[in-house]
Design a protein around this motif. Structure first.
Motif, PDB file in Angstrom:
ATOM      1  N   SER A 196      -8.879  -7.439   1.579  1.00 50.42           N
ATOM      2  CA  SER A 196      -8.748  -8.893   1.687  1.00 50.42           C
ATOM      3  C   SER A 196      -9.504  -9.446   2.885  1.00 50.42           C
ATOM      4  O   SER A 196      -9.934 -10.604   2.877  1.00 50.42           O
ATOM      5  N   LEU A 197      -9.660  -8.638   3.928  1.00 50.92           N
ATOM      6  CA  LEU A 197     -10.373  -9.060   5.130  1.00 50.92           C
ATOM      7  C   LEU A 197     -10.727  -7.823   5.948  1.00 50.92           C
ATOM      8  O   LEU A 197     -10.244  -6.724   5.694  1.00 50.92           O
ATOM      9  N   VAL A 198     -11.579  -8.029   6.925  1.00 45.41           N
ATOM     10  CA  VAL A 198     -11.933  -6.993   7.902  1.00 45.41           C
ATOM     11  C   VAL A 198     -11.273  -7.363   9.222  1.00 45.41           C
ATOM     12  O   VAL A 198     -11.352  -8.515   9.658  1.00 45.41           O
ATOM     13  N   THR A 199     -10.608  -6.392   9.852  1.00 40.12           N
ATOM     14  CA  THR A 199      -9.878  -6.676  11.089  1.00 40.12           C
ATOM     15  C   THR A 199     -10.587  -6.187  12.346  1.00 40.12           C
ATOM     16  O   THR A 199     -10.350  -6.731  13.425  1.00 40.12           O
ATOM     17  N   THR A 200     -11.420  -5.154  12.225  1.00 37.83           N
ATOM     18  CA  THR A 200     -12.110  -4.610  13.400  1.00 37.83           C
ATOM     19  C   THR A 200     -13.453  -4.041  12.975  1.00 37.83           C
ATOM     20  O   THR A 200     -13.566  -3.395  11.932  1.00 37.83           O
ATOM     21  N   ILE A 201     -14.465  -4.279  13.813  1.00 36.71           N
ATOM     22  CA  ILE A 201     -15.776  -3.658  13.648  1.00 36.71           C
ATOM     23  C   ILE A 201     -16.160  -3.039  14.981  1.00 36.71           C
ATOM     24  O   ILE A 201     -16.144  -3.727  16.017  1.00 36.71           O
ATOM     25  N   ASN A 202     -16.480  -1.755  14.973  1.00 41.07           N
ATOM     26  CA  ASN A 202     -16.897  -1.037  16.176  1.00 41.07           C
ATOM     27  C   ASN A 202     -18.302  -0.491  15.985  1.00 41.07           C
ATOM     28  O   ASN A 202     -18.623   0.045  14.921  1.00 41.07           O
ATOM     29  N   VAL A 203     -19.116  -0.593  17.012  1.00 36.57           N
ATOM     30  CA  VAL A 203     -20.409   0.086  17.062  1.00 36.57           C
ATOM     31  C   VAL A 203     -20.439   0.897  18.349  1.00 36.57           C
ATOM     32  O   VAL A 203     -20.104   0.376  19.424  1.00 36.57           O
ATOM     33  N   ARG A 204     -20.823   2.165  18.227  1.00 36.24           N
ATOM     34  CA  ARG A 204     -20.698   3.076  19.370  1.00 36.24           C
ATOM     35  C   ARG A 204     -21.899   4.009  19.426  1.00 36.24           C
ATOM     36  O   ARG A 204     -22.357   4.517  18.396  1.00 36.24           O
ATOM     37  N   TYR A 205     -22.405   4.222  20.640  1.00 38.14           N
ATOM     38  CA  TYR A 205     -23.498   5.167  20.875  1.00 38.14           C
ATOM     39  C   TYR A 205     -23.053   6.205  21.904  1.00 38.14           C
ATOM     40  O   TYR A 205     -22.597   5.844  22.995  1.00 38.14           O
ATOM     41  N   ILE A 206     -23.197   7.469  21.537  1.00 39.46           N
ATOM     42  CA  ILE A 206     -22.863   8.576  22.437  1.00 39.46           C
ATOM     43  C   ILE A 206     -24.161   9.267  22.819  1.00 39.46           C
ATOM     44  O   ILE A 206     -24.857   9.830  21.967  1.00 39.46           O
ATOM     45  N   ASN A 207     -24.495   9.200  24.111  1.00 38.02           N
ATOM     46  CA  ASN A 207     -25.733   9.776  24.622  1.00 38.02           C
ATOM     47  C   ASN A 207     -25.441  11.052  25.399  1.00 38.02           C
ATOM     48  O   ASN A 207     -24.445  11.134  26.128  1.00 38.02           O
ATOM     49  N   ARG A 208     -26.299  12.020  25.233  1.00 38.21           N
ATOM     50  CA  ARG A 208     -26.213  13.275  25.978  1.00 38.21           C
ATOM     51  C   ARG A 208     -27.464  13.371  26.846  1.00 38.21           C
ATOM     52  O   ARG A 208     -28.567  13.573  26.334  1.00 38.21           O
ATOM     53  N   VAL A 209     -27.284  13.172  28.146  1.00 38.46           N
ATOM     54  CA  VAL A 209     -28.406  13.090  29.075  1.00 38.46           C
ATOM     55  C   VAL A 209     -28.532  14.415  29.822  1.00 38.46           C
ATOM     56  O   VAL A 209     -27.654  14.772  30.621  1.00 38.46           O
ATOM     57  N   PRO A 210     -29.599  15.181  29.599  1.00 36.07           N
ATOM     58  CA  PRO A 210     -29.762  16.449  30.325  1.00 36.07           C
ATOM     59  C   PRO A 210     -30.042  16.207  31.799  1.00 36.07           C
ATOM     60  O   PRO A 210     -30.791  15.303  32.168  1.00 36.07           O
ATOM     61  N   LEU A 211     -29.425  17.013  32.648  1.00 32.15           N
ATOM     62  CA  LEU A 211     -29.595  16.896  34.094  1.00 32.15           C
ATOM     63  C   LEU A 211     -30.256  18.166  34.631  1.00 32.15           C
ATOM     64  O   LEU A 211     -30.076  19.254  34.082  1.00 32.15           O
ATOM     65  N   PRO A 212     -31.005  18.041  35.719  1.00 31.25           N
ATOM     66  CA  PRO A 212     -31.638  19.240  36.295  1.00 31.25           C
ATOM     67  C   PRO A 212     -30.645  20.170  36.980  1.00 31.25           C
ATOM     68  O   PRO A 212     -30.937  21.349  37.196  1.00 31.25           O
ATOM     69  N   SER A 213     -29.470  19.633  37.335  1.00 22.86           N
ATOM     70  CA  SER A 213     -28.428  20.451  37.944  1.00 22.86           C
ATOM     71  C   SER A 213     -27.083  19.877  37.531  1.00 22.86           C
ATOM     72  O   SER A 213     -27.003  18.805  36.925  1.00 22.86           O
ATOM     73  N   ALA A 214     -26.006  20.567  37.874  1.00 24.40           N
ATOM     74  CA  ALA A 214     -24.675  20.097  37.511  1.00 24.40           C
ATOM     75  C   ALA A 214     -24.255  18.865  38.294  1.00 24.40           C
ATOM     76  O   ALA A 214     -23.301  18.185  37.926  1.00 24.40           O
ATOM     77  N   ASP A 215     -24.946  18.560  39.379  1.00 25.78           N
ATOM     78  CA  ASP A 215     -24.598  17.423  40.228  1.00 25.78           C
ATOM     79  C   ASP A 215     -25.298  16.174  39.714  1.00 25.78           C
ATOM     80  O   ASP A 215     -26.526  16.087  39.722  1.00 25.78           O
ATOM     81  N   ALA A 216     -24.506  15.198  39.256  1.00 23.10           N
ATOM     82  CA  ALA A 216     -25.066  13.968  38.685  1.00 23.10           C
ATOM     83  C   ALA A 216     -25.288  12.875  39.726  1.00 23.10           C
ATOM     84  O   ALA A 216     -25.738  11.787  39.368  1.00 23.10           O
ATOM     85  N   ARG A 217     -24.973  13.154  40.992  1.00 21.33           N
ATOM     86  CA  ARG A 217     -25.162  12.125  42.011  1.00 21.33           C
ATOM     87  C   ARG A 217     -26.640  11.745  42.111  1.00 21.33           C
ATOM     88  O   ARG A 217     -27.522  12.594  42.120  1.00 21.33           O
ATOM     89  N   GLY A 218     -26.892  10.428  42.176  1.00 22.12           N
ATOM     90  CA  GLY A 218     -28.251   9.928  42.181  1.00 22.12           C
ATOM     91  C   GLY A 218     -28.724   9.453  40.817  1.00 22.12           C
ATOM     92  O   GLY A 218     -29.768   8.808  40.707  1.00 22.12           O
ATOM     93  N   TRP A 219     -27.944   9.738  39.766  1.00 21.34           N
ATOM     94  CA  TRP A 219     -28.311   9.331  38.413  1.00 21.34           C
ATOM     95  C   TRP A 219     -27.611   8.050  37.986  1.00 21.34           C
ATOM     96  O   TRP A 219     -28.015   7.438  37.000  1.00 21.34           O
ATOM     97  N   LEU A 220     -26.561   7.640  38.681  1.00 21.60           N
ATOM     98  CA  LEU A 220     -25.788   6.466  38.312  1.00 21.60           C
ATOM     99  C   LEU A 220     -25.823   5.434  39.432  1.00 21.60           C
ATOM    100  O   LEU A 220     -25.968   5.782  40.606  1.00 21.60           O
ATOM    101  N   VAL A 221     -25.669   4.176  39.045  1.00 19.89           N
ATOM    102  CA  VAL A 221     -25.625   3.070  39.995  1.00 19.89           C
ATOM    103  C   VAL A 221     -24.320   2.315  39.774  1.00 19.89           C
ATOM    104  O   VAL A 221     -23.957   2.011  38.620  1.00 19.89           O
ATOM    105  N   ALA A 222     -23.593   2.019  40.836  1.00 19.97           N
ATOM    106  CA  ALA A 222     -22.325   1.305  40.714  1.00 19.97           C
ATOM    107  C   ALA A 222     -22.558  -0.099  40.154  1.00 19.97           C
ATOM    108  O   ALA A 222     -23.556  -0.757  40.454  1.00 19.97           O
ATOM    109  N   GLY A 223     -21.639  -0.532  39.296  1.00 25.56           N
ATOM    110  CA  GLY A 223     -21.748  -1.860  38.696  1.00 25.56           C
ATOM    111  C   GLY A 223     -20.454  -2.257  38.035  1.00 25.56           C
ATOM    112  O   GLY A 223     -19.387  -1.712  38.350  1.00 25.56           O
ATOM    113  N   ASP A 224     -20.523  -3.187  37.099  1.00 20.02           N
ATOM    114  CA  ASP A 224     -19.321  -3.700  36.447  1.00 20.02           C
ATOM    115  C   ASP A 224     -18.561  -2.614  35.702  1.00 20.02           C
ATOM    116  O   ASP A 224     -17.332  -2.674  35.583  1.00 20.02           O
ATOM    117  N   TYR A 225     -19.276  -1.629  35.174  1.00 20.51           N
ATOM    118  CA  TYR A 225     -18.638  -0.616  34.334  1.00 20.51           C
ATOM    119  C   TYR A 225     -18.651   0.782  34.954  1.00 20.51           C
ATOM    120  O   TYR A 225     -18.110   1.706  34.355  1.00 20.51           O
TER     121      TYR A 225
END
Length: 217
Positions: A117-146
């Motif tokens: 009779s109707l649609v109640t929810t629509i979701n769109v989702r992307y799952i990314n797998r980003v390879p890193l040169p080492s196990a330490d991810a520091r330096g790859w992210l920037v602080a922000g709203d999320y």
């Protein structure tokens, strides 16, 4: 055109009111429409959480069936549970236009057979797998709203999930999988819209287009 795309999985979920008692027979009719492209089926049983999280359950938890259809030649899954349809596109991701056509075709069959009779929810989702040169991810992210500053400065392994909005929500999850030898970072972005929407394919796809654009904006 990106030589090493990071998209591991992309999915679109559409929710609608449904009668669980009628679901198995209704799904059988949907599969009859889709069987030519999706000949493989897998049946699972989902265990549902208690209706109220603050109530201690003394009996068995409720369950629901889940049917998964696999495409004959492509990395596409269709998942069906009572009141929800999900299309999953696995790597390699062929672009939104291809995914959009797949959603449109499948939803047309779902709509015509189940007649929600109707649609109640629509979701769109992307799952990314980003390879890193080492196990330490520091330096790859920037602080922000999320992404909180504490996550940017965190050593491995780390997990973060931030959701904003009510009804019209954006969710960003970042982190590392435990015991993952690939040293990859998961970046999971989801846009969700809830309300009472027309079931027509054109209207549903207009909402899906808008959610997709929001993710890539």
């Amino acid at each position: 055109s990106y030589p090493s795309p990071t998209i591991w999985e992309a999915l679109c979920e559409i929710r609608f009111p449904a009668d669980p008692a009628q679901f198995p027979s209704q799904f059988a009719r949907v599969w009859d429409r889709l069987r030519g492209e999706f000949p493989q089926i897998e049946t699972l049983v989902d265990v549902l959480p208690p209706p109220a999280m603050n109530i201690i359950s003394t009996g068995p938890l409720p369950t629901q069936p889940r049917f998964i259809l696999r495409h004959a030649s492509r990395q596409i899954l269709l998942q069906f549970v009572p009141g929800a349809f999900t299309l999953n596109t696995l790597a390699p991701y062929l672009g939104w236009q291809t995914m959009r056509e797949d959603i449109e075709t499948a939803w047309q069959s779902v709509q015509e057979v189940l007649a929600p009779s109707l649609v109640t929810t629509i979701n769109v989702r992307y799952i990314n797998r980003v390879p890193l040169p080492s196990a330490d991810a520091r330096g790859w992210l920037v602080a922000g709203d999320y992404i909180p500053a504490a996550v940017v400065n965190a050593g491995p392994p780390f997990q973060s999930r931030v959701q904003t909005g009510t009804g019209d929500t954006t969710t960003l999850s970042v982190g590392q999988l435990p015991n993952d030898p690939s040293l990859a970072m998961i970046v999971d972005i989801e846009r969700s819209l809830s309300g009472n929407f027309p079931v027509g394919t054109a209207q549903v796809m207009n909402h899906a287009d808008a959610l997709h654009e929001d993710i890539w904006d």
